[in-house]
Design an enzyme around this catalytic site. Structure first.
Site, PDB file in Angstrom:
ATOM      1  CG  ASN A  45      -0.387  -0.149   2.530  1.00  0.00           C
ATOM      2  OD1 ASN A  45       0.658  -0.767   2.700  1.00  0.00           O
ATOM      3  ND2 ASN A  45      -1.036   0.413   3.530  1.00  0.00           N
ATOM      4  CD  GLU A  47      -1.536   4.815   4.560  1.00  0.00           C
ATOM      5  OE1 GLU A  47      -1.086   5.694   5.332  1.00  0.00           O
ATOM      6  OE2 GLU A  47      -2.263   3.883   4.952  1.00  0.00           O
ATOM      7  CB  CYS A  56      -5.199  -1.269  -1.855  1.00  0.00           C
ATOM      8  SG  CYS A  56      -6.515  -0.492  -0.921  1.00  0.00           S
ATOM      9  CD  GLU A  58      -5.385  -5.808  -1.423  1.00  0.00           C
ATOM     10  OE1 GLU A  58      -4.758  -4.736  -1.281  1.00  0.00           O
ATOM     11  OE2 GLU A  58      -6.275  -6.179  -0.650  1.00  0.00           O
ATOM     12  CB  CYS A 101      -8.642  -4.428  -3.905  1.00  0.00           C
ATOM     13  SG  CYS A 101      -7.462  -3.106  -3.549  1.00  0.00           S
TER      14      CYS A 101
END
Ligand code: THU
Length: 141
Positions: A45, A47, A56, A58, A101
């Protein structure tokens, strides 16, 4: 999919939590995505101070793969934990993929795409995409 590759995916997902950039939530997520061609694409991830710009783990993995021309996938392993736990490879809860996701998975994956959520290489759960996103919308597969 054999147990050895499942464990390899989990191990790589755990390693990716060390690269997580999560100064705002402090929650470190790692993912390892197995393409049908055998290549594993990893993600963490990432941010942002403008929280909505966060990506994210994924989706990082999916977008790395798709941006390299790969659009056929078998499975993904996901782990997540607060930074201090992740640093020690302690994942006390399963980290399930968020709705966005799951929708990205729906875009590129078949219904039987495997989603592995792990606490350790021995303790993990497996789901199909259709279990986690029944009646999903759209997709190319
Ligand atoms: N996060 C992921 O990386 N994957 C998910 O499926 C759920 C949430 C990240 C986003 C954010 O950086 C942190 O976890 C807390 O929400």
């Amino acid at each position: 999919m054999n147990e050895q590759i499942e464990k390899e995916l989990i191990q790589k997902a755990m390693e990716m939590t060390k690269l997580s950039y999560a100064p705002y939530s402090g929650y470190h997520v790692g993912a390892a995505l197995l393409a049908t061609n055998g290549v594993i694409y990893t993600g963490c991830n990432i941010e942002n101070a403008s929280y909505g710009a966060t990506n994210c783990a994924e989706r990082t993995a999916f977008f790395k793969a798709v941006s390299e021309g790969v659009k056929d996938f078998e499975a993904i392993a996901i782990v997540g934990a607060p930074a201090d736990e992740a640093a020690e490879n302690t994942f006390s809860e399963y980290a399930y993929p968020c709705g966005i996701c799951r929708q990205v998975m729906q875009e590129f994956c078949k219904k039987d795409f495997r989603i592995i959520v792990a606490k350790s290489m021995e303790d993990y759960q497996k789901y199909t995409l259709s279990e986690l996103l029944p009646f999903g919308f759209g997709g190319i597969q």
